[in-house]
Design a protein around this motif. Structure first.
Motif, PDB file in Angstrom:
ATOM      1  N   CYS A 243     -10.725  -3.532  13.709  1.00 29.77           N
ATOM      2  CA  CYS A 243      -9.431  -4.254  13.135  1.00 29.77           C
ATOM      3  C   CYS A 243      -8.240  -3.204  13.403  1.00 29.77           C
ATOM      4  N   SER A 244      -8.425  -2.167  13.883  1.00 32.11           N
ATOM      5  CA  SER A 244      -7.187  -1.582  14.380  1.00 32.11           C
ATOM      6  C   SER A 244      -7.709  -0.299  15.134  1.00 32.11           C
ATOM      7  N   ILE A 245      -7.021   0.139  16.286  1.00 31.94           N
ATOM      8  CA  ILE A 245      -7.229   1.309  16.936  1.00 31.94           C
ATOM      9  C   ILE A 245      -5.928   2.019  17.136  1.00 31.94           C
ATOM     10  N   GLN A 246      -5.982   3.467  17.093  1.00 29.09           N
ATOM     11  CA  GLN A 246      -4.762   4.220  16.983  1.00 29.09           C
ATOM     12  C   GLN A 246      -5.093   5.573  17.462  1.00 29.09           C
TER      13      GLN A 246
ATOM     14  N   THR B 200      -2.803  -6.080   8.329  1.00 31.42           N
ATOM     15  CA  THR B 200      -2.650  -7.013   9.584  1.00 31.42           C
ATOM     16  C   THR B 200      -3.977  -7.495   9.639  1.00 31.42           C
TER      17      THR B 200
ATOM     18  N   ASN C 159       0.218   6.219   6.162  1.00 32.33           N
ATOM     19  CA  ASN C 159       0.833   5.021   5.305  1.00 32.33           C
ATOM     20  C   ASN C 159       0.794   3.718   6.226  1.00 32.33           C
ATOM     21  N   ARG C 160       1.127   4.111   7.710  1.00 30.28           N
ATOM     22  CA  ARG C 160       1.024   2.992   8.434  1.00 30.28           C
ATOM     23  C   ARG C 160      -0.150   2.689   8.964  1.00 30.28           C
ATOM     24  N   GLN C 161      -0.895   3.479   9.117  1.00 35.31           N
ATOM     25  CA  GLN C 161      -2.384   3.251   9.509  1.00 35.31           C
ATOM     26  C   GLN C 161      -3.125   2.456   8.462  1.00 35.31           C
TER      27      GLN C 161
ATOM     28  N   ARG D 178      -1.724  -1.098   8.340  1.00 37.02           N
ATOM     29  CA  ARG D 178      -2.596  -1.795   9.416  1.00 37.02           C
ATOM     30  C   ARG D 178      -3.880  -2.142   9.124  1.00 37.02           C
TER      31      ARG D 178
ATOM     32  N   VAL E 228       3.576   9.409   6.938  1.00 37.34           N
ATOM     33  CA  VAL E 228       4.010   8.170   7.820  1.00 37.34           C
ATOM     34  C   VAL E 228       2.708   7.608   8.378  1.00 37.34           C
TER      35      VAL E 228
ATOM     36  N   THR F 184       0.693  -1.095  -0.106  1.00 38.85           N
ATOM     37  CA  THR F 184      -0.098   0.144   0.053  1.00 38.85           C
ATOM     38  C   THR F 184       0.772   1.195  -0.119  1.00 38.85           C
TER      39      THR F 184
END
Lengths: 245, 398
Positions: free
Chosen positions: B232-235, B112, B103-105, B108, B100, B78
């Motif tokens: 699926c993800s928390i940030q 993942t 992209n990382r989010q 993930r 950054v 991605t």
């Protein structure tokens, strides 16, 4: 999960721990002479060095100066020998940049930056051996280093990871458990107020389990905070003995 | 180039409005902006509009060597790009913090969470697998890039079709679209991220902050979920202190929002499938006549005009006569293009008599008067304004 069984029938994990048991945390403060504050922390097999410089004048970009608070500059890097396969790029790749951002954010929330306007505090963290819980170990080590440097903070910043296997929350994951494909939640907590400075979760988890998982992570963080407190008091005793007070 | 800084009064205004539970664009606390999804000619291309935020995503595939640790799985790559046309603060070739984070989010959120079947992308285990590239470009930044990027990425992945492959022994033949129909990816679930902006030390939150709200917010919480209520993800970012109850509350709100957005995406995908089957016009060819590409065109809103006349006269009749007005005399029309209102004031400038006449006529009329004044003056007239002998003030006639 095919292959590795993360939680056996008797409730033991891969390294023999129970589900809510933390790994052994050992730490030492004041390891470097040059730096204003430094700490070395081992959380199980994960070994981290943290160094703090500051508060000092803002170096480099003048535009970063904030008129009412200190700027916190974090750099996270992994030693090339820290992982099983030699790491080609210790800094500058996306994961390291993201970790540095997260550390910066965590400490900006905890350190009383209003006391040092127009200055900069540098926090450098290096992972010497990585065995899961990289972020948590970095935060714990950096907390000790900041305390060693004498910079006031609101509270200890303790971090821990938690996972979820077979409807049981596991505290303090090691590398095999993290990369096994299950859920992993990293929480940075200020224990006294129960406030979460950073929350990060990867991989799928049903919404109903979120409560139990967060609860497990926060309990683990409180356990870590007790250990850190012990280390700080011990260090204080040692130094006061040496200076003859 | 640096972004225009937000002025203090605008900042206080926004914060005060948020304190009173009002959003500047009139939305409710948990309302999303209008989401529009448009597809292009190729499979795997889509443009998502979230209010004024515009994001474009393209999925492509190629054969590649798999990773050593996972020899029978495909690769997902991605990439989010912040195009300088999106905001004056974005510069090309600069790795900023926001880039950054995005992209990382996205990595993930998609990788993942295992949103699609990677093993089906394997062609020859250990040698050749399909590598799926998701490229997302931000075309206009008006807040909440994360949500728009995640919606665009998962929509284009759902619509994407890869070429069919046939294997004979060690030979791999990739069939073109004409030979065999391309194969869609097997998507397990659609992770969509929902952003919450926090204000007042975390006591008040807003969903889908726009650009202005993002600038004054204290912190951001991004929760990525799918419609099966799996997180699926928390940030969390921005240095705010959260309490466990706030996070749980946000996850409940997020599940509602995600199911709404997933429905919207499914509808859009179905419309596109239908359009392609019926060989109707779709994609960019249609976007010009239907004016879909024009980014910021505001949609025409119908206004009720029926009883305007009655309402207007009712208002006028009910209105009070304003006090302290001198009776305004009605205008007198001397000739075509000449009007006079009032008598004017005698000029005390000491002009010659000719000019006095002109001055009288309608000094309240302005432009029209000036033009006619000039007509009456003969060309070459010179007007002496003051009698003083020291200065020779000459007013030239045009």
């Amino acid at each position: 999960m095919a292959g590795i069984e993360l939680l056996s029938d008797q409730g033991y994990r891969l390294d023999g721990r129970k589900a809510t048991e933390l790994r052994k945390v050992q730490a030492q403060m004041g390891v470097f002479g040059q730096a204003d504050g430094s700490a070395y922390l081992e959380q199980g097999n994960t070994k981290v060095l943290a160094v703090v410089y500051g508060p000092h004048e803002v170096r480099g970009a003048r535009s970063k100066i904030q008129h009412d608070r200190a700027v916190i500059n974090c750099q996270y890097s992994m030693a090339t020998f820290s992982t099983a396969e030699r790491k080609r790029r210790p800094h500058g790749d996306r994961k390291s940049s993201e970790m540095s951002l997260h550390l910066k954010q965590t400490f900006e929330a905890a350190v009383l930056t209003q006391l040092y306007p127009r200055s900069q505090i540098d926090i450098y963290v290096k992972i010497l051996q990585s065995d899961g819980g990289n972020y948590s170990a970095c935060v714990n080590a950096a907390t000790l280093a900041v305390i060693d440097a004498g910079i006031p903070m609101r509270d200890y910043v303790c971090a821990c990871t938690a996972g979820f296997v077979d409807d049981t929350p596991l505290a303090d994951l090691c590398h095999a458990e993290e990369s096994g494909g299950g859920t992993s939640l990293a929480v940075a907590l200020l224990p006294r107020g129960g406030q979460i400075a950073l929350l990060q979760m990867d991989a799928r988890l049903h919404q109903d389990h979120l409560d139990t998982l967060m609860e497990a992570a926060m309990t683990a963080c409180k356990g870590v905070s007790k250990v850190l407190d012990e280390v700080v008091r011990q260090h204080l005793q040692e130094t006061s003995v040496l200076t003859g007070e | 180039m640096k972004d225009t800084p937000l002025s203090n009064c605008e900042r206080t205004f926004l914060l005060k409005a948020i304190e009173e539970r009002k959003r500047v664009d009139g939305r409710e606390t948990y309302d999303y902006r209008n989401i529009k999804i448009t597809f292009g000619m190729d499979y795997g291309f889509c443009i998502v509009d979230l209010g004024k935020t515009k994001v474009m995503s393209q999925v492509s595939c190629e054969l590649a060597v798999p990773k050593e640790t996972r020899p029978s799985e495909g690769i997902l790559f991605t990439n989010v790009e912040l195009s300088p046309m999106a905001s004056p603060a974005f510069e090309s070739n600069r790795q900023s913090d926001l880039l950054v984070k995005l992209n990382r989010q996205l990595e993930r959120c998609l990788r993942t969470s295992k949103c699609f079947d990677m093993e089906s992308l394997c062609v020859i285990s250990g040698e050749k697998v399909w590598r799926i590239n998701v490229d997302v470009h931000v075309l206009n930044h008006d807040g909440n890039l994360m949500d728009a990027v995640s919606i665009a990425a998962i929509t284009s992945l759902s619509q994407f079709r890869r070429p069919e492959v046939s294997i004979q022994g060690r030979d791999v033949t990739v069939h073109t679209a004409e030979e065999r129909d391309p194969v869609p990816l097997s998507i397990y679930h659609m992770p969509i991220s929902v952003s919450f902006a926090f204000f007042q030390q975390g006591s008040y939150l807003l969903v889908d902050p726009n650009d202005r709200e993002e600038r004054v917010m204290e912190g951001l919480l991004v929760i990525a979920m799918n419609k099966h209520r799996e997180i699926c993800s928390i940030q969390s970012s921005g240095g705010i202190m959260l309490l466990k109850e706030q996070v749980l509350r946000c996850s409940k709100i997020a599940s509602v929002k995600v199911s709404e957005i997933t429905e919207l995406i499914q509808k859009a995908l179905e419309n596109d499938k239908r359009a392609r089957k019926d060989r109707g016009k779709f994609g960019f060819a249609e976007s010009l006549p239907k004016e879909r590409i024009t980014a910021l065109k505001t949609q025409e809103a119908p206004v009720e005009m029926k009883d305007i006349q009655e309402t207007a006269s009712a208002i006028i009749s009910k209105a009070e006569v304003p006090l302290n007005t001198q009776a305004v005399r009605s205008p007198v029309v001397h000739a075509v293009g000449v009007g006079q209102v009032g008598e004017g004031v005698t000029s005390s400038w000491g002009l010659e008599e000719e000019e006095e006449e002109e001055e009288e006529e309608g000094d309240k009329e302005g432009e029209m008067e000036e033009r006619t004044d000039k007509k009456k003056w003969k060309k070459g007239d010179v007007v002496v304004i003051s009698d003083s002998e020291e200065e020779d003030v000459v007013m030239l006639n045009q």
